[in-house]
Structure formats: C-alpha cells, structure tokens
Design a protein around this motif. Sequence first.
Motif, PDB file in Angstrom:
ATOM      1  N   GLU A  33      -3.594  -5.820 -17.699  1.00  0.00           N
ATOM      2  CA  GLU A  33      -3.803  -7.258 -17.797  1.00  0.00           C
ATOM      3  C   GLU A  33      -3.798  -7.709 -19.267  1.00  0.00           C
ATOM      4  N   ASN A 170      -4.068 -10.773 -10.074  1.00  0.00           N
ATOM      5  CA  ASN A 170      -4.585 -11.194 -11.365  1.00  0.00           C
ATOM      6  C   ASN A 170      -4.777 -12.692 -11.342  1.00  0.00           C
TER       7      ASN A 170
ATOM      8  N   ASN B 150      -4.385  -3.401 -12.479  1.00  0.00           N
ATOM      9  CA  ASN B 150      -3.906  -4.498 -11.644  1.00  0.00           C
ATOM     10  C   ASN B 150      -3.438  -4.014 -10.278  1.00  0.00           C
TER      11      ASN B 150
END
Lengths: 202, 199
Positions: A33, A170, B150
């Motif tokens: 991320e 995300n 993720n």
Amino acid sequence: MKHGGIVGIMVVLLFGTAALWWGSDGFTTFTAESARRLDVARSPRPLPAVALEDQRGETVAFEDFAGKVVLLNFVYTRCTTICTVLGSEFEQLRDEIEHSELEGRVVLVTLTFDPEHDGPKQLARYAERYGGADATWHFVRAPSMDDTRRLLRAMDVVVVADGFGGFVHNAAIHVIDPRGRLVRIVDSDAIGEALALARELA
Amino acid sequence: MLSYRSLVAAGLLLIAAVPPLAWWWEASLVRHMLMQIPMLVLAGFLLGTLVAPSPDLGVREERAGGIAAVLLATFCVTFWMIPRWLDAAVASHRVDAIKIMTLVLLAGLPLAWGWPRLGPVARGFVWVQAISMAIVLGLLYLTFPNRLCNSYLVNEQAILGIAMLGIAGFLGLAGAVPVLFGANNGSPAPRHPGARVDP
C-alpha cells in the motif's frame, strides 16, 4: 584466495543490504500500500480510457471530468463496513467542496468494483444513503468486468474476497489531476489532505 | 542417497512452484509464508547437498565462506518476508518466478553449502537469531491492527502470528534438546576434585 571467505562475507553484506534497501525504498516502504502511494506520487499514472455508467444509467468517462480534479474512491454497495465509512467521508468532502470556491472545480467519483451486482439502481440506492448524487458527486461503474479489472490494475487496487460473500480492498482517496492522471493516494479519512491537494491542483 | 534426495527435491519443487498448485499456496498468507517458501528453500537445500563438496573444517577460510553463504540465504529469505514483495509475488507471475528461483538458488542452495561449514558458535547464533526473529515477526503479525498485505485479510495475519510464535517455540525446543540430552553433553560433568565417591 587467502581471504576469500572474508571478502565473501563483505560482498554478501553489501549486496544483501543493497537489495533490502532497494526493496523497501531506503527502509521506508514495507507494504504494498505504501509502495503504490509512493510510486504514484513520484510518477503520476494515466488512467485507462474505459466506458463508465452512472447511477442514472448514463454513459460517462473520466475524460468528461477533464479540467477538474477528481477525488475517487472504490466501494461495493453491499458492503456494510468500510464502504459506509468511505461514504460518509465523501459526504463530508462534498459539504466542504460545495461550500467553498472548489465547487465546480473538484468532483467526487465513487466507483464500484462489483459491476456484476452494482447496476445503476444499486448505485442510486447507495447514493441515497448520502443525500443522492448531484453535480459534485457521481456514482459509477465500468459495466464490463474486464474494464473494471483494468482500472483496478492501473491503480494497484487489490480486491480480496473476505470469505463471507464480501470483499476487502484498499480504502483510500485517489486524487486525479485535471489532466486525468492519478497523482496521489491518501488515507480514506484524510479529508483535509485531500482538500488541500485538490485546492493545489484545481 | 543421491537419487532419493533429488527425487524429494524435484517433488517439492513440483508441489510448491508449478502453477496452479503454486497459486493455491499463495492464496493464503499462512500457506504462502510458512509452507511454500520453506518448501522452496528445502528443495534448494536438498539440491545443494548433492552438489556441495564436504567441508574441510581445518581450513579457516571454509568457515568464513560458510558464514557468507548462510548470510546470503538469510538476506534472501528476509527480502521475501517484506510484505510488499509477498504481495508483489501474488500480483505478478514474473515477480513470483523470481521469488521461486531466488529462494531455491540463493537461499536453499547456499544454506546446504554453508551450514556444514559453520562452527558451533555460529550455528548457535543463527539458531537463536531465527528464534528471536520468529518471535518478533509473530508478535508483529499477531498484533498489527491494519493489513500488511493488500492480498490478504487481517485475520490471516493473526493466524500467521500465532504460527510464527509456534515455530519460535519449536525452534527453541529443537535447539534445546541436543544441548540438554545430546551426545556431547550427555557425558557426566568432570567431577569436582573434592567430590566424595560413595562406595
């Protein structure tokens, strides 16, 4: 080769440390991320041209927002957790935008990554939860799943099934500049930061 | 036995590295980190034992070379423990291929060459380091509130944390057994000069 072993240790230490340094952007970036955020900030990414459809069923595209700053988030309308939070954060953003000089220069786009379930009707219903769509806030989907995947891939958004029929993804605010390039990604609750960036870019 | 080891190594590679099975391991954080990666390293290790000449421990250089080799393996494994590279291996087949190759060739293989060349102190050091790293990583994964990867869910992260703590415990026990009961230490301690010998 009297000191071959010692030289070997030095070489391994050097290259090993260099590899870890490179792989973590100087020991600063350990997660995917933060890596994608850093990469986008360093080199803005053009978005793929895909056909979108809004909550009224009308065809739109990111090009339609050219000349404006777009703050983009990803949701799926069945989501009862993070997307609800994302929604109210965008609601606050709209308030701020519509009560400032940013109105008409900054738009909000909520994009579903679940186009197979989320048609215009579902998008409109989701929009109603936050006061409905208007000139500032658009709720869209890319009707084709392939286009949706292209969009997600272009922005490195990863969607994972959570094992309970939902998704984990995300959550962030994606800032797109007036030229249609993704230039920054900030935390989904960083409303002030997103607005400051929008003001800078608009 | 030569063919036996190469067969096991080939089998491990087949199971761990060939899609779609490779993707199945990678679909879960725990399987990816604690099963696929160790299998790849083990495969490389077994291949390494086939090609590595036996150590000549009288030569000091051999020991330093052993340290270099084990360091190389440590760096390689550490790199692939960085969450973003674990993620990248899931997202890109190319990165995944690099991961598989480096874990076999730069971790497993050098380990087979280096480990027999390490002296007991260096071995103990590596072993204790591995335990402390497993504890640190385990606690990190167990308690970190956000997702580190993720591609994976936060609850998997917690499971991985618990598993790593389990591994730390296992490494600790496995290291303690030879120390407490091993052949080298099983012999009675030298008698105290003043000790009385009972008839």
